[in-house]
Design a protein around this motif. Structure first.
Motif, mmCIF file in Angstrom:
data_model
loop_
_atom_site.group_PDB
_atom_site.id
_atom_site.type_symbol
_atom_site.label_atom_id
_atom_site.label_comp_id
_atom_site.label_asym_id
_atom_site.label_seq_id
_atom_site.Cartn_x
_atom_site.Cartn_y
_atom_site.Cartn_z
ATOM 1 N N UNK A 182 0.861 -1.210 -0.092
ATOM 2 C CA UNK A 182 -0.045 0.158 -0.126
ATOM 3 C C UNK A 182 0.838 1.243 -0.102
ATOM 4 N N UNK A 183 0.131 2.388 -0.504
ATOM 5 C CA UNK A 183 0.948 3.608 -0.242
ATOM 6 C C UNK A 183 2.398 3.576 -0.917
ATOM 7 N N UNK A 184 2.401 3.107 -2.510
ATOM 8 C CA UNK A 184 3.593 3.203 -3.132
ATOM 9 C C UNK A 184 4.483 1.664 -2.952
ATOM 10 N N UNK A 185 3.960 0.933 -1.932
ATOM 11 C CA UNK A 185 4.713 -0.302 -1.800
ATOM 12 C C UNK A 185 4.035 -1.558 -2.228
ATOM 13 N N UNK A 186 4.413 -2.098 -3.338
ATOM 14 C CA UNK A 186 3.823 -3.309 -4.190
ATOM 15 C C UNK A 186 3.381 -4.418 -3.376
ATOM 16 N N UNK A 187 4.528 -4.624 -2.176
ATOM 17 C CA UNK A 187 4.312 -5.756 -1.390
ATOM 18 C C UNK A 187 4.980 -5.931 -0.343
ATOM 19 N N UNK A 188 4.499 -6.392 0.782
ATOM 20 C CA UNK A 188 5.079 -6.457 2.159
ATOM 21 C C UNK A 188 5.337 -7.845 2.894
ATOM 22 N N UNK A 189 6.388 -8.165 3.262
ATOM 23 C CA UNK A 189 6.648 -9.609 3.671
ATOM 24 C C UNK A 189 6.286 -9.428 5.358
ATOM 25 N N UNK A 190 5.165 -10.383 5.900
ATOM 26 C CA UNK A 190 4.791 -10.522 7.236
ATOM 27 C C UNK A 190 5.164 -11.806 7.647
ATOM 28 N N UNK A 215 -5.455 -6.891 3.977
ATOM 29 C CA UNK A 215 -5.496 -5.623 2.891
ATOM 30 C C UNK A 215 -7.239 -5.299 2.569
ATOM 31 N N UNK A 216 -8.168 -6.205 2.787
ATOM 32 C CA UNK A 216 -9.341 -5.673 2.841
ATOM 33 C C UNK A 216 -9.995 -5.273 3.878
ATOM 34 N N UNK A 217 -9.209 -4.981 5.092
ATOM 35 C CA UNK A 217 -9.497 -4.204 6.159
ATOM 36 C C UNK A 217 -8.967 -2.751 6.470
ATOM 37 N N UNK A 218 -8.119 -2.452 5.441
ATOM 38 C CA UNK A 218 -7.577 -1.111 5.453
ATOM 39 C C UNK A 218 -8.391 -0.028 5.189
ATOM 40 N N UNK A 264 -7.080 -11.953 17.847
ATOM 41 C CA UNK A 264 -6.924 -10.931 17.141
ATOM 42 C C UNK A 264 -7.340 -10.759 15.749
ATOM 43 N N UNK A 265 -7.827 -9.857 15.377
ATOM 44 C CA UNK A 265 -8.577 -9.549 14.081
ATOM 45 C C UNK A 265 -7.357 -9.456 12.818
ATOM 46 N N UNK A 266 -5.953 -9.639 13.180
ATOM 47 C CA UNK A 266 -4.709 -9.044 12.230
ATOM 48 C C UNK A 266 -4.331 -10.622 11.642
ATOM 49 N N UNK A 267 -3.690 -10.242 10.570
ATOM 50 C CA UNK A 267 -3.171 -11.347 9.589
ATOM 51 C C UNK A 267 -2.010 -12.015 10.306
ATOM 52 N N UNK A 268 -1.096 -10.899 10.514
ATOM 53 C CA UNK A 268 0.170 -11.618 11.449
ATOM 54 C C UNK A 268 0.821 -10.213 11.659
ATOM 55 N N UNK A 269 2.233 -10.349 11.897
ATOM 56 C CA UNK A 269 3.084 -9.371 12.456
ATOM 57 C C UNK A 269 4.377 -8.889 11.702
ATOM 58 N N UNK A 270 4.898 -7.940 11.956
ATOM 59 C CA UNK A 270 6.492 -7.451 11.639
ATOM 60 C C UNK A 270 6.952 -7.114 13.168
ATOM 61 N N UNK A 271 8.261 -7.578 13.265
ATOM 62 C CA UNK A 271 8.999 -7.328 14.609
ATOM 63 C C UNK A 271 10.257 -6.485 14.378
ATOM 64 N N UNK A 272 10.305 -5.810 15.474
ATOM 65 C CA UNK A 272 11.563 -4.831 15.407
ATOM 66 C C UNK A 272 12.359 -5.122 16.828
#
Length: 275
Positions: A182-190, A215-218, A264-272
């Motif tokens: 989204x917002x200029x990013x073609x894809x994101x790895x989660x 994506x459909x919940x954004x 949770x209603x989320x698909x997954x995560x990213x971690x820092x």
């Protein structure tokens, strides 16, 4: 300034029946009786908001100076447990043009403040840290007011990409999933939820979890819908997060990560992670 994209997703379950633990025991309350009993509960319960003075913060920062960064982050996150959820659509700290608004927090401010306190030695240093970390470039402070909050991070994914909020370690897991960007990013790895749980032993205190929306919940192009901090304690992994919504309120809570993931209603995560 538009409302930040994370706010609507920092949510807690809402039920028709409520349980309150009062001095006389546990009561089951129907939702139509909720307003009167809520007032009673608020009168009986102590104020759990953060509410530390600069002197108290300074003492704690000095005490923690030799601890690993992750432990310091988890420590400060726990200090906010019970703090009320911030109902301001922009974030109270943005509306007030201030850097410190610890009385009420949402998931983004909680992450901001916890990291800033953890990486510094004094409350004054934390202010200077905030001027760097919360902004794409640099915050401008004049007479105690922030002049350029329109330059702040409004999307969690931008926080990750900036590198200011720790090193991304999502790729350390064996399997990631590529989804629409989204917002200029073609894809994101989660990291899908089940993959996260299967490798839960890799998680450390102080890790920051960015929860990824389907994506459909954004709503406004946001990829990240919620943020929380981890605490590893007695072989269990806990999530400390601002649980609530702008409309209904809530509070900072500490819950087992596996329990949160299961609902949770989320698909997954990213971690820092900070080292």
């Amino acid at each position: 300034m538009k409302p930040r994209s994370l706010s609507r997703e920092c949510r807690a379950p809402f039920r028709a029946l409520f349980y309150f633990v009062l001095p006389m025991g546990t009561m089951k309350v129907k939702s139509r009786s909720f307003p009167l009993l809520l007032i009673l509960v608020l009168l009986l319960l102590p104020d759990f908001s953060f509410g530390l003075s600069n002197e108290e913060i300074q003492k704690l920062q000095s005490m923690l100076i030799t601890k690993p960064t992750g432990e310091r982050i988890a420590f400060w996150a726990e200090k906010f447990i019970g703090t009320p959820y911030d109902p301001d659509p922009l974030g109270e700290y943005v509306t007030r043009a201030t850097l410190v608004a610890d009385e009420r927090v949402d998931c983004m401010y909680l992450t901001f403040r916890v990291v800033e306190l953890s990486l510094t030695r004094t409350p004054e240093e934390a202010i200077q840290m905030a001027l760097d970390k919360r902004f794409h470039t640099k915050g401008v402070l004049k007479d105690g007011r922030v002049l350029n909050y329109d330059n702040r991070f409004e999307y969690g994914e931008d926080m990750i990409e900036s590198g200011k909020w720790g090193k991304e370690v999502t790729g350390e897991w064996r399997y990631t999933l590529r989804i629409k960007g989204s917002r200029g990013k073609d894809f994101v790895d989660i990291l899908p939820s089940q993959e996260l749980l299967s490798g839960i032993g890799r998680l450390r205190s102080g890790d920051i979890l960015f929860f990824i929306k389907k994506p459909e919940k954004r709503e406004v192009g946001e990829i990240v819908g919620h943020i929380g901090v981890l605490k590893v304690e007695q072989k269990e992994v806990y999530l400390i997060h601002a649980s609530g919504t702008k409309e209904r309120g809530g509070a900072v809570k500490k819950v087992l990560l596996k329990d949160y993931i299961s609902k949770m209603p989320f698909w997954g995560v990213k971690i820092t992670r900070f080292y």
